[in-house]
Design a protein around this motif. Sequence first.
Motif, short mmCIF file in Angstrom:
data_model
loop_
_atom_site.label_atom_id
_atom_site.label_comp_id
_atom_site.label_asym_id
_atom_site.label_seq_id
_atom_site.Cartn_x
_atom_site.Cartn_y
_atom_site.Cartn_z
N GLY A 1 50.31 49.04 44.15
CA GLY A 1 49.76 49.65 45.35
C GLY A 1 48.51 50.29 44.87
O GLY A 1 47.47 50.22 45.64
N MET A 2 48.27 50.65 43.66
CA MET A 2 46.88 51.33 43.24
C MET A 2 45.85 50.07 43.52
O MET A 2 44.84 50.48 43.53
N ASN A 3 46.21 49.12 42.93
CA ASN A 3 45.28 47.74 42.74
C ASN A 3 45.15 47.19 43.97
O ASN A 3 44.08 46.59 44.32
N ASP A 4 46.13 47.34 44.86
CA ASP A 4 46.18 46.61 46.16
C ASP A 4 44.93 47.29 46.96
O ASP A 4 44.19 46.65 47.63
N ALA A 5 44.71 48.44 46.71
CA ALA A 5 43.61 49.24 47.42
C ALA A 5 42.16 48.88 47.09
O ALA A 5 41.14 49.02 47.82
N ASP A 6 42.13 48.39 45.95
CA ASP A 6 40.74 48.14 45.16
C ASP A 6 40.31 46.81 45.79
O ASP A 6 39.38 46.22 45.84
N ALA B 1 46.65 43.21 32.55
CA ALA B 1 45.50 43.94 31.69
C ALA B 1 44.15 43.56 32.56
O ALA B 1 43.33 44.21 32.46
N LEU B 2 44.31 42.48 33.59
CA LEU B 2 43.25 42.02 34.30
C LEU B 2 43.15 43.27 35.38
O LEU B 2 41.95 43.10 36.05
N LEU B 3 44.18 43.85 35.82
CA LEU B 3 44.09 45.08 36.89
C LEU B 3 43.57 46.33 36.38
O LEU B 3 43.41 47.36 37.15
N VAL B 4 43.66 46.49 34.85
CA VAL B 4 43.68 47.93 34.34
C VAL B 4 42.12 48.50 34.71
O VAL B 4 41.12 47.72 34.44
N ASP B 5 42.03 49.47 35.19
CA ASP B 5 40.75 50.33 35.04
C ASP B 5 40.97 51.57 34.70
O ASP B 5 42.10 52.26 34.29
N ASP B 6 40.00 52.47 34.78
CA ASP B 6 39.97 54.00 34.63
C ASP B 6 41.16 54.91 35.32
O ASP B 6 41.84 55.74 34.67
N THR B 7 41.33 54.16 36.40
CA THR B 7 42.17 55.36 37.41
C THR B 7 43.60 54.77 37.23
O THR B 7 44.41 55.77 37.39
N GLU C 1 49.97 51.81 30.98
CA GLU C 1 50.26 52.00 29.73
C GLU C 1 51.83 52.58 29.63
O GLU C 1 52.78 52.21 29.02
N ALA C 2 52.08 53.36 30.73
CA ALA C 2 53.46 53.86 30.84
C ALA C 2 54.43 52.85 31.30
O ALA C 2 55.51 52.71 30.78
N LEU C 3 53.90 52.05 32.28
CA LEU C 3 54.77 50.83 32.64
C LEU C 3 55.02 49.87 31.44
O LEU C 3 56.13 49.46 31.44
N GLN C 4 54.08 49.51 30.75
CA GLN C 4 54.31 48.64 29.86
C GLN C 4 55.04 49.01 28.79
O GLN C 4 55.72 48.32 27.90
#
Length: 125
Positions: free
Chosen positions: A119-124, A76-82, A88-91
């Motif tokens: 990987g999506m969060n690693d870019a942020d 939940a700490l990593l979730v943003d709009d992108t 949610e699908a992974l959860q």
Amino acid sequence: MESLKDIKGLVIIPDYSWMVFLSIILCIVGILGWFLWKMKSPQKVLTPKEEALVFLKTVSMEDAKECAYALSQWGALLVDDTNKAQFEALQEKLSYYKYRSYEAPLKVKEKVLWQQFLGMNDADI
């Protein structure tokens, strides 16, 4: 005494003990300087988002139950709009493993989703 002509005189042996002592002192000063430099250099403090990403990367994908609980706790700490839809699908896919009494590895599709989410969060960061 004339028969003892083969005895040589005293030989001067050079004394290098001061060089050894000086090198030991220099090594001690160098080590102390390195420790002081390390102590004074600012330590990077991880943000909660970076801490969550590091934790989720260390979770073993061979235990799906551990992945499911780690995702619900730290994801939940990593979730943003992108990446909200992917989270949610992974959860939803991993919630199946939360209530299992045995440990099972993640399926291939779930591993791909897990790696894409990280990987999506690693870019942020």
